[in-house]
Design a protein around this motif. Structure first.
Motif, PDB file in Angstrom:
ATOM      1  N   GLU A   1      17.331  24.663   3.596  1.00  0.00           N
ATOM      2  CA  GLU A   1      16.322  25.067   2.737  1.00  0.00           C
ATOM      3  C   GLU A   1      15.486  23.722   2.640  1.00  0.00           C
ATOM      4  OE1 GLU A   1      18.720  25.713  -0.749  1.00  0.00           O
ATOM      5  OE2 GLU A   1      19.350  27.617   0.199  1.00  0.00           O
ATOM      6  N   THR A   2      15.815  22.413   2.778  1.00  0.00           N
ATOM      7  CA  THR A   2      15.057  21.165   2.945  1.00  0.00           C
ATOM      8  C   THR A   2      14.009  21.317   4.186  1.00  0.00           C
ATOM      9  OG1 THR A   2      16.963  20.096   1.807  1.00  0.00           O
ATOM     10  CG2 THR A   2      14.995  18.757   2.525  1.00  0.00           C
ATOM     11  N   LEU A   3      14.591  21.896   5.336  1.00  0.00           N
ATOM     12  CA  LEU A   3      13.816  22.138   6.286  1.00  0.00           C
ATOM     13  C   LEU A   3      12.724  22.814   5.978  1.00  0.00           C
ATOM     14  CD1 LEU A   3      13.287  21.554   9.442  1.00  0.00           C
ATOM     15  CD2 LEU A   3      14.765  23.604  10.020  1.00  0.00           C
ATOM     16  N   ALA A   4      12.910  24.085   5.627  1.00  0.00           N
ATOM     17  CA  ALA A   4      12.046  24.944   5.295  1.00  0.00           C
ATOM     18  C   ALA A   4      10.789  24.638   4.182  1.00  0.00           C
ATOM     19  CB  ALA A   4      12.549  26.060   4.531  1.00  0.00           C
ATOM     20  N   THR A   5      11.382  23.894   3.194  1.00  0.00           N
ATOM     21  CA  THR A   5      10.626  23.310   2.345  1.00  0.00           C
ATOM     22  C   THR A   5       9.382  22.203   2.914  1.00  0.00           C
ATOM     23  OG1 THR A   5      12.007  23.415   0.465  1.00  0.00           O
ATOM     24  CG2 THR A   5      10.269  22.241   0.063  1.00  0.00           C
ATOM     25  N   LEU A   6      10.010  21.447   3.998  1.00  0.00           N
ATOM     26  CA  LEU A   6       9.148  20.414   4.442  1.00  0.00           C
ATOM     27  C   LEU A   6       8.338  20.988   5.345  1.00  0.00           C
ATOM     28  CD1 LEU A   6      11.847  17.844   5.298  1.00  0.00           C
ATOM     29  CD2 LEU A   6       9.890  17.397   3.471  1.00  0.00           C
ATOM     30  N   LEU A   7       8.658  22.167   6.198  1.00  0.00           N
ATOM     31  CA  LEU A   7       7.572  22.707   6.895  1.00  0.00           C
ATOM     32  C   LEU A   7       6.635  23.184   6.135  1.00  0.00           C
ATOM     33  CD1 LEU A   7      10.059  24.448   9.534  1.00  0.00           C
ATOM     34  CD2 LEU A   7       8.517  22.569   9.737  1.00  0.00           C
TER      35      LEU A   7
ATOM     36  N   ILE B   1      13.955  31.360   9.753  1.00  0.00           N
ATOM     37  CA  ILE B   1      14.875  30.353   9.679  1.00  0.00           C
ATOM     38  C   ILE B   1      16.370  30.964   9.250  1.00  0.00           C
ATOM     39  CG2 ILE B   1      15.505  27.851   9.307  1.00  0.00           C
ATOM     40  CD1 ILE B   1      12.970  27.373   8.823  1.00  0.00           C
ATOM     41  N   LEU B   2      17.427  30.996  10.244  1.00  0.00           N
ATOM     42  CA  LEU B   2      18.443  31.491   9.939  1.00  0.00           C
ATOM     43  C   LEU B   2      19.572  30.547   9.882  1.00  0.00           C
ATOM     44  CD1 LEU B   2      18.706  34.459  12.388  1.00  0.00           C
ATOM     45  CD2 LEU B   2      17.839  34.426  10.212  1.00  0.00           C
ATOM     46  N   SER B   3      20.688  30.734   8.965  1.00  0.00           N
ATOM     47  CA  SER B   3      21.802  29.690   9.089  1.00  0.00           C
ATOM     48  C   SER B   3      22.955  30.229   8.249  1.00  0.00           C
ATOM     49  CB  SER B   3      21.554  28.411   8.374  1.00  0.00           C
ATOM     50  OG  SER B   3      22.749  27.407   8.617  1.00  0.00           O
ATOM     51  N   TYR B   4      24.039  29.650   8.272  1.00  0.00           N
ATOM     52  CA  TYR B   4      25.397  30.188   7.745  1.00  0.00           C
ATOM     53  C   TYR B   4      25.756  29.313   6.758  1.00  0.00           C
ATOM     54  CZ  TYR B   4      27.227  26.907  11.092  1.00  0.00           C
ATOM     55  OH  TYR B   4      27.602  25.554  11.728  1.00  0.00           O
ATOM     56  N   SER B   5      26.528  29.940   5.553  1.00  0.00           N
ATOM     57  CA  SER B   5      26.929  29.241   4.607  1.00  0.00           C
ATOM     58  C   SER B   5      28.417  28.676   4.509  1.00  0.00           C
ATOM     59  CB  SER B   5      26.448  29.978   3.226  1.00  0.00           C
ATOM     60  OG  SER B   5      26.977  31.284   3.348  1.00  0.00           O
ATOM     61  N   SER B   6      28.994  28.894   5.576  1.00  0.00           N
ATOM     62  CA  SER B   6      30.582  28.529   5.396  1.00  0.00           C
ATOM     63  C   SER B   6      30.599  26.981   5.475  1.00  0.00           C
ATOM     64  CB  SER B   6      31.491  28.997   6.605  1.00  0.00           C
ATOM     65  OG  SER B   6      30.881  29.120   7.813  1.00  0.00           O
ATOM     66  N   ARG B   7      29.684  26.238   6.126  1.00  0.00           N
ATOM     67  CA  ARG B   7      29.625  24.849   5.779  1.00  0.00           C
ATOM     68  C   ARG B   7      28.796  24.403   4.697  1.00  0.00           C
ATOM     69  NH1 ARG B   7      31.079  20.782   9.468  1.00  0.00           N
ATOM     70  NH2 ARG B   7      32.126  22.026  11.313  1.00  0.00           N
ATOM     71  N   ALA B   8      29.400  23.621   3.838  1.00  0.00           N
ATOM     72  CA  ALA B   8      28.791  23.509   2.390  1.00  0.00           C
ATOM     73  C   ALA B   8      27.076  22.789   2.816  1.00  0.00           C
ATOM     74  CB  ALA B   8      29.444  22.645   1.709  1.00  0.00           C
ATOM     75  N   GLU B   9      27.171  21.863   3.806  1.00  0.00           N
ATOM     76  CA  GLU B   9      25.904  21.456   3.997  1.00  0.00           C
ATOM     77  C   GLU B   9      24.908  22.079   4.712  1.00  0.00           C
ATOM     78  OE1 GLU B   9      29.310  20.739   4.823  1.00  0.00           O
ATOM     79  OE2 GLU B   9      28.335  19.816   6.696  1.00  0.00           O
ATOM     80  N   MET B  10      25.170  23.554   5.195  1.00  0.00           N
ATOM     81  CA  MET B  10      24.150  24.060   5.857  1.00  0.00           C
ATOM     82  C   MET B  10      22.972  24.503   4.917  1.00  0.00           C
ATOM     83  SD  MET B  10      25.232  23.570   8.781  1.00  0.00           S
ATOM     84  CE  MET B  10      24.264  24.327  10.190  1.00  0.00           C
TER      85      MET B  10
ATOM     86  N   LEU C   1      14.635  14.505   4.604  1.00  0.00           N
ATOM     87  CA  LEU C   1      15.617  15.512   4.782  1.00  0.00           C
ATOM     88  C   LEU C   1      17.130  15.080   4.352  1.00  0.00           C
ATOM     89  CD1 LEU C   1      15.462  18.559   6.696  1.00  0.00           C
ATOM     90  CD2 LEU C   1      17.404  17.412   7.555  1.00  0.00           C
ATOM     91  N   VAL C   2      17.400  13.900   4.872  1.00  0.00           N
ATOM     92  CA  VAL C   2      18.611  13.324   4.678  1.00  0.00           C
ATOM     93  C   VAL C   2      18.940  12.910   2.973  1.00  0.00           C
ATOM     94  CG1 VAL C   2      20.135  11.587   5.240  1.00  0.00           C
ATOM     95  CG2 VAL C   2      19.008  12.620   7.154  1.00  0.00           C
ATOM     96  N   LYS C   3      17.711  12.286   2.535  1.00  0.00           N
ATOM     97  CA  LYS C   3      17.819  12.031   1.468  1.00  0.00           C
ATOM     98  C   LYS C   3      17.946  13.132   0.494  1.00  0.00           C
ATOM     99  CE  LYS C   3      15.545   7.420   1.458  1.00  0.00           C
ATOM    100  NZ  LYS C   3      14.353   7.487   2.243  1.00  0.00           N
ATOM    101  N   ALA C   4      17.020  14.319   0.599  1.00  0.00           N
ATOM    102  CA  ALA C   4      17.083  15.257  -0.374  1.00  0.00           C
ATOM    103  C   ALA C   4      18.086  16.375  -0.044  1.00  0.00           C
ATOM    104  CB  ALA C   4      15.720  16.242   0.117  1.00  0.00           C
ATOM    105  N   ALA C   5      18.754  16.456   1.113  1.00  0.00           N
ATOM    106  CA  ALA C   5      19.605  17.561   1.289  1.00  0.00           C
ATOM    107  C   ALA C   5      21.040  16.965   1.178  1.00  0.00           C
ATOM    108  CB  ALA C   5      19.687  18.164   2.629  1.00  0.00           C
ATOM    109  N   LEU C   6      21.226  15.628   1.623  1.00  0.00           N
ATOM    110  CA  LEU C   6      22.625  14.988   1.751  1.00  0.00           C
ATOM    111  C   LEU C   6      22.859  14.072   0.710  1.00  0.00           C
ATOM    112  CD1 LEU C   6      23.044  15.617   5.603  1.00  0.00           C
ATOM    113  CD2 LEU C   6      24.034  16.954   3.754  1.00  0.00           C
ATOM    114  N   ASP C   7      21.947  13.639  -0.115  1.00  0.00           N
ATOM    115  CA  ASP C   7      22.041  12.474  -0.964  1.00  0.00           C
ATOM    116  C   ASP C   7      22.048  11.253  -0.112  1.00  0.00           C
ATOM    117  OD1 ASP C   7      21.947  13.910  -3.115  1.00  0.00           O
ATOM    118  OD2 ASP C   7      23.985  13.351  -3.736  1.00  0.00           O
ATOM    119  N   GLY C   8      21.303  11.344   1.069  1.00  0.00           N
ATOM    120  CA  GLY C   8      21.201  10.117   1.995  1.00  0.00           C
ATOM    121  C   GLY C   8      22.348   9.836   2.775  1.00  0.00           C
TER     122      GLY C   8
END
Lengths: 514, 312
Positions: free
Chosen positions: A374-380, A360-369, A296-303
């Motif tokens: 999406e990575t969490l959803a893909t992994l699930l 799964i809900l989230s908000y987009s004002s924080r760029a990392e969300m 998750l950290v690698k895919a979503a946040l470049d590590g």
């Protein structure tokens, strides 16, 4: 016709020549020596007392708090030099002698009392945070605080940036906030709306004097523009770098890149209420066992982040070895889901003909969300759990969350901000907490958290919080995902800057600029 | 003609009114309880309790029916009171006027740049239709129209600020700061304008009067500049006025990228913090400027072109 063309050609050549002559005067003004220019992602301060804004007064060290946190998140003296609990509900603080406010007035117990009272009156959050029933100036340098209940976490809560001490002259005759006047190493000088805030060294500061003379906080909201401004030399320090910039700037000797763990956790909050399949703790545990946080950290946040297998990071002083972090254990996850009545057919988990589906809900004002969600959803999905991802504004998401119309909401909080576990455990997971929209009720957890805040730091408190954290792990009202890593960069000329792990502290007073 | 213009003015006012109603409704229909959302943004995401929300609602008149709230707002605006910002507590009028000048500077510079580029290019292409020059500019125009501003702006900043070091990449205050934002918006509208100028001129050049003028022995340049060009001027001016919408569009992005404190960024920031009086004021100012500029354009055309007098 040819005349026209040649005329135009001449005009074009002339225009280019003129622009070349006009342009080369270098308008890119590098900052002066002694001045540090910082590019911020948020607007630093409209001069108001809203919490995020007033935090900046402390982040930038215009104000001091009574107590501070060191780089290990341990309590150290600020404007108070020592403190003790004289009885379960009463704390006594001895204040620092000879401290002056920027306006020349003296700091004493009356001044501290005045400031805390103003903060509590203006910011509802502060009154929840501090639980203060009564304050008394027992002597010029002795402040006594009585709390509404036995409250051991008070010194930690007094490190929260919004409890910074304001001089009387910060407010006008009608008690309206005017500007921050504090005791910190930097005095507020100027604020230009949506543009910049300027602070200057305060020569009467009680601690070691800063070496820089001036700090300019420039508001540059765009991530790319901020990094570019550092590269062109317009600013000396930028916060919140994009992962792609981290790698590029790290390779360049002209810059220093700061990548340090800091307070903050991205986690999925589970809906443990009647409306969700996640009311079954076995499914919540299974999800915790099947999501690979490293990927998750690698895919979503470049590590750039620390995989989170438990609520607090393991270097947080309140994490005991008795708390067991989750690990990736697909077999255990499958066993739990099978026990909960699900069977895996065609690679999908199904019960009574219904596939296991999570909204799964989230908000987009924080760029990392969004990448994290999406990575969490893909992994699930990879593990056979169907997902529906929906991004909202923070308020829009809360609207659905409050009604229980969700299964997982991916959020970000800074739980270890004050160096004490009470802040977040009590406000977020206690069944009576205003922010507990997860409908999670665990009486044992409630009792431990209620007890923990009455205990002084020590073995008993440690044990109580370790047990509370263990319940958070095993009953799993959340899935911890990523511990935040602070990323910033400066020009190589900046020396002595250290990232403060609280995430709410610039601390430029020890920095020098060559 | 005055009568006609008076009518246009009334239409314009109605249009602005409609925009303000739409803006008002849009804000209230966003997810979340309106008063609670506002309070939450002031409290840094901490949720207020029901009692605080109710008190805040009552204090600000949010418990009244929506039409009443709207009329109340309108009445105060009519008296010149745009309210105070929920986030900073400053008068909205002050906030908006502070930025209006900066944004108008940018908008007019951008429109000017757009015209300076597109008029000669359009004319040149109309002069050599189908030539290599024409096709090159046609491609450039399409590319210019299709490139997203946020990318293009960064590329320009990379070139002029980082590589060449001529211009500052962010900020405001000197003319040098205005060059990049102006260039981005100006060139992004010049593609549309140049194609339009070319099309209009080509049509004019095929008119019988042009043939007549040529047969009288006038040079091509004279025909273009003194016969065809004056006739396409009103149409080009109209399109330029309409491009203001695109300019504003560009400003929202460009002002954020270049940290230029104008109306576009004020709108973005106030939307993010749900600063409703400020958002309403931004809507109003932008809509009014758009309507006003197009009204002025129409009026200028009626003065210029006797044929359209009475039709406006």
């Amino acid at each position: 016709m040819h005349h026209l063309v040649s005329r135009l050609r001449k005009a074009a050549v002339a225009a280019v020549a003129a622009s070349l002559l006009a342009a080369p005067v270098p308008p890119v003004a590098a900052s002066e020596p002694g001045t540090l220019v910082v590019a911020t992602m948020w607007e630093a301060l409209p001069l108001s007392m809203a919490p995020r804004r007033s935090r900046f007064f402390n982040e930038s060290e215009i104000l001091d708090t009574l107590i501070k946190l060191d780089y290990q998140m341990k309590l150290i003296p600020g404007l108070a030099t020592s403190w003790e609990r004289v009885n379960p509900t009463t704390w006594r603080f001895t204040l620092r002698d000879g401290v002056k406010f920027h306006d020349g007035s003296d700091f004493d117990a009356e001044a501290a009392k005045f400031s805390l009272e103003r903060v509590i009156a203006l910011l509802p959050y502060a009154s929840d945070l501090l639980n203060i029933a009564r304050m008394d100036a027992k002597g010029p340098l002795e402040l006594e605080i009585e709390t509404t209940e036995p409250f051991a976490a008070l010194p930690n809560q007094l490190t929260d940036a919004i409890t910074g001490i304001y001089a009387r002259s910060s407010f006008d005759a009608e008690d309206k906030f005017v500007k921050p006047v504090g005791t910190g190493p930097w005095a507020f000088v100027d604020y230009q709306k949506q543009d910049r805030t300027i602070v200057e060294r305060f020569d009467g500061y009680w601690g070691p004097a800063p070496s820089l003379e001036k700090v300019v906080y420039r508001y540059i909201p765009d991530h790319n523009s901020r990094a570019l401004a550092l590269e062109t030399g317009e600013v000396d320090f930028v916060e919140h770098l994009l992962p792609s910039d981290v790698e590029r700037l790290s390779r360049d000797a002209a810059f220093k890149v700061y990548v340090e763990p800091s307070a903050g956790l991205y986690y999925g909050a589970f809906n443990a209420g009647e409306k969700s399949v996640l009311k079954d703790a076995r499914i919540r545990q299974a999800l915790n066992l099947m999501v690979d946080r490293d990927i998750l950290v690698k895919a979503a946040l470049d590590g750039i982040g620390k995989p989170a297998w438990q609520f607090f990071p393991d270097d947080f002083p309140w994490v005991s070895e008795t708390v067991t972090p989750y690990t990736l254990d697909l077999a255990a996850a499958e066993a739990l889901l099978t026990e909960a009545g699900y069977a895996k057919t065609d690679g999908k988990w199904v019960k009574d003909g219904q596939p296991l589906t999570l909204r799964i809900l989230s908000y987009s004002s924080r760029a990392e969300m969004s990448p994290i969600t999406e990575t969490l959803a893909t992994l699930l999905q990879g593990q056979g759990v169907a997902t529906q991802v929906q991004m909202f504004t923070w308020e829009g998401m809360l609207d659905l969350v409050k009604q229980g119309d969700y299964d997982v909401s991916v959020v970000f909080w800074t739980p270890e901000m004050t160096g004490h576990p009470d802040l977040h455990l009590k406000s977020q997971f206690h069944s009576k907490a205003g922010l507990n929209y997860q409908f999670w009720v665990n009486e044992e957890f409630d009792a431990l958290v209620d007890k923990g805040r009455t205990l002084d730091a020590g073995a008993d408190a440690m044990d109580t919080y370790a047990r509370a954290q263990q319940i958070l792990q095993t009953d799993a009202p959340i899935i911890p995902l990523v511990h935040k890593v602070f990323v910033a960069a400066s020009s190589a000329a900046l020396d002595g800057y250290r990232v403060h792990p609280s995430g709410f502290f610039y601390n430029f007073k020890e920095a020098t600029k060559k | 003609m005055l009568h006609q213009l008076g009518l246009r003015l009334i239409y314009a006012c109605l249009l602005i009114l409609a925009v303000s109603i739409a803006g008002f409704a849009l804000l209230r229909l966003m997810p979340g309880d309106f008063a609670e959302v506002l309070l939450m943004s002031q409290m840094d995401g901490t949720l207020p309790d029901a009692e605080t929300v109710a008190r805040f609602s009552a204090e600000n008149g949010f418990d009244a029916p929506l039409p009443v709230q709207y009329l109340d707002w309108l009445w105060r605006v009519a008296q010149g009171d745009l309210g105070t910002s929920f986030v900073t507590g400053d008068p909205v009028l002050e906030d908006v006027t502070l930025r209006l000048g900066k944004s108008l500077t940018l908008a007019l510079l951008a429109l000017g740049t757009g015209l300076v580029i597109s008029l000669p290019v359009g004319a040149l292409c109309a002069f050599y239709p189908g030539s290599l020059l024409d096709r090159t500019f046609a491609t450039l125009a399409v590319v210019g129209m299709s490139i997203p501003n946020f990318w293009y702006a960064l590329m320009l900043a990379l070139l002029f600020s980082l590589t060449l070091g001529w211009l500052p990449s962010t900020g405001h205050g000197t003319w040098a700061h205005a060059v990049l934002p102006t260039l981005v918006i100006g060139t992004s509208i010049s593609g549309v304008l140049a194609r339009y100028v070319r099309g209009c001129l080509l049509e004019e050049l095929s008119q019988p009067y042009v043939r007549t003028a040529r047969s009288k022995g006038l040079s091509d340049r004279r025909v273009l500049l003194f016969h065809a060009a004056p006739n396409v001027f009103p149409a080009v001016l109209t399109l330029t006025g309409l491009q203001f919408a695109r300019v504003f569009d560009g400003m929202i992005i460009v002002e954020t990228l270049f940290a230029w404190p104008g109306i576009g960024r004020l709108l973005v920031d106030s939307l993010l913090s749900r600063d409703y009086p400020l958002i309403q004021a931004c809507f109003l100012v932008v809509a009014a400027s758009y309507v006003l500029i197009n009204l002025v354009v129409d009026y200028a055309i009626t003065l210029y072109d006797p044929r359209v007098r009475g039709v406006v």
